[in-house]
Design a protein around this motif. Sequence first.
Motif, mmCIF file in Angstrom:
data_model
loop_
_atom_site.group_PDB
_atom_site.id
_atom_site.type_symbol
_atom_site.label_atom_id
_atom_site.label_comp_id
_atom_site.label_asym_id
_atom_site.label_seq_id
_atom_site.Cartn_x
_atom_site.Cartn_y
_atom_site.Cartn_z
ATOM 1 N N GLU A 74 54.244 -13.306 70.367
ATOM 2 C CA GLU A 74 54.596 -12.526 71.903
ATOM 3 C C GLU A 74 52.489 -11.439 72.135
ATOM 4 O O GLU A 74 52.405 -11.033 73.402
ATOM 5 N N ARG A 75 51.961 -11.386 71.412
ATOM 6 C CA ARG A 75 50.701 -10.689 71.727
ATOM 7 C C ARG A 75 49.434 -10.850 70.952
ATOM 8 O O ARG A 75 48.399 -10.558 71.005
ATOM 9 N N GLY A 76 49.721 -12.413 70.676
ATOM 10 C CA GLY A 76 48.841 -13.039 70.361
ATOM 11 C C GLY A 76 48.002 -13.391 68.777
ATOM 12 O O GLY A 76 47.344 -13.555 68.432
ATOM 13 N N GLY A 77 49.168 -13.005 67.974
ATOM 14 C CA GLY A 77 48.855 -12.824 66.995
ATOM 15 C C GLY A 77 49.926 -13.905 65.801
ATOM 16 O O GLY A 77 50.284 -14.562 66.641
ATOM 17 N N THR A 78 49.694 -13.963 64.623
ATOM 18 C CA THR A 78 50.414 -14.894 64.134
ATOM 19 C C THR A 78 50.684 -14.408 62.826
ATOM 20 O O THR A 78 51.694 -15.583 62.842
ATOM 21 N N ASP A 79 51.642 -13.261 63.507
ATOM 22 C CA ASP A 79 52.633 -12.274 62.769
ATOM 23 C C ASP A 79 52.421 -12.387 61.299
ATOM 24 O O ASP A 79 53.719 -12.718 60.289
ATOM 25 N N LEU A 80 51.114 -12.811 60.179
ATOM 26 C CA LEU A 80 51.280 -13.083 58.989
ATOM 27 C C LEU A 80 51.287 -11.655 58.374
ATOM 28 O O LEU A 80 51.668 -11.612 57.174
ATOM 29 N N PHE A 81 51.031 -11.068 59.116
ATOM 30 C CA PHE A 81 50.497 -9.460 58.500
ATOM 31 C C PHE A 81 51.136 -8.201 59.309
ATOM 32 O O PHE A 81 51.972 -8.683 60.553
ATOM 33 N N LYS B 38 39.949 -2.874 47.569
ATOM 34 C CA LYS B 38 41.308 -4.249 48.206
ATOM 35 C C LYS B 38 41.505 -5.098 49.310
ATOM 36 O O LYS B 38 41.288 -3.772 49.810
ATOM 37 N N VAL B 39 41.947 -5.184 49.483
ATOM 38 C CA VAL B 39 42.577 -6.134 51.176
ATOM 39 C C VAL B 39 43.624 -5.494 51.961
ATOM 40 O O VAL B 39 45.000 -6.484 51.200
ATOM 41 N N ILE B 40 43.147 -5.042 53.148
ATOM 42 C CA ILE B 40 44.099 -4.439 53.745
ATOM 43 C C ILE B 40 43.880 -5.901 55.180
ATOM 44 O O ILE B 40 42.910 -5.515 55.553
ATOM 45 N N THR B 41 44.812 -6.505 55.314
ATOM 46 C CA THR B 41 45.287 -6.874 56.920
ATOM 47 C C THR B 41 45.976 -6.628 57.309
ATOM 48 O O THR B 41 47.063 -6.773 57.311
ATOM 49 N N THR B 42 46.196 -6.737 58.738
ATOM 50 C CA THR B 42 47.079 -6.673 59.947
ATOM 51 C C THR B 42 46.693 -7.634 61.346
ATOM 52 O O THR B 42 45.957 -8.159 61.045
ATOM 53 N N ASP B 43 47.688 -7.602 61.517
ATOM 54 C CA ASP B 43 48.042 -8.511 62.414
ATOM 55 C C ASP B 43 49.476 -8.138 64.096
ATOM 56 O O ASP B 43 49.471 -6.844 63.385
ATOM 57 N N HIS C 115 41.201 -11.366 67.775
ATOM 58 C CA HIS C 115 41.521 -10.061 68.683
ATOM 59 C C HIS C 115 42.680 -9.812 68.260
ATOM 60 O O HIS C 115 42.497 -8.407 68.302
ATOM 61 N N ALA C 116 43.944 -9.563 67.538
ATOM 62 C CA ALA C 116 45.212 -9.648 66.455
ATOM 63 C C ALA C 116 45.147 -9.208 65.671
ATOM 64 O O ALA C 116 45.738 -8.612 64.820
#
Length: 152
Positions: free
Chosen positions: A39-46, A30-35, A20-21
Amino acid sequence: MAHVMPDLFKIDVKGHTVTHARTEMVARGKVITTDEPPERGGTDLFATPLETMLSSFLGCTNVIANYVAGLLKMKIRNMDFDVSGHFDTRGVFGKAEIGTPFPVIELTVRLDTDASDAKIAELARITGEKCPVSVLLRRAGCEIQESWVRHV
C-alpha cells in the motif's frame, strides 16, 4: 573474558536505493534491507525502516540488560520482548507540527530469573539509562511505557 571498549568509536553504514520503497544497507559486511508494504509502493519482503528502528531498541535492550545483569550479579536465563510504537504521521504528512513521531512506545520485557522484584526494577532503570537506543528515544521526546515482569 572482559571485552574492553574504546571511549569513542565510529559506526559506519553504507546504503543505496533498490526502489523508492526499498533500501539496502551494509554494516560490517552485513546486509540490512528495509522495504514498505504494497500500500506504500513496496514489496513487503522486509521490515520497514520504523520496524527496524523499534527492533534495534529491542536488540539494544537485550545487550545492555544482560550487561547490567552481570554488574548486578543477577542471573537471567531468558528474556522475551514486545514493543509497540505509536506513530504520529501528522508530522510526515504536514498536517501538524509535532514534537516526536513516536509520542509513546510501549516496551514489555519478560524475564526468566530468580531475582527479586526490586532487582528487576533496578535492572530496568539502569538499562533504560545505559541503552543508547533508549537514551536517544527518550531524549527525542518519546514516552517509553515499560513493563519488566517475571516469566510465568
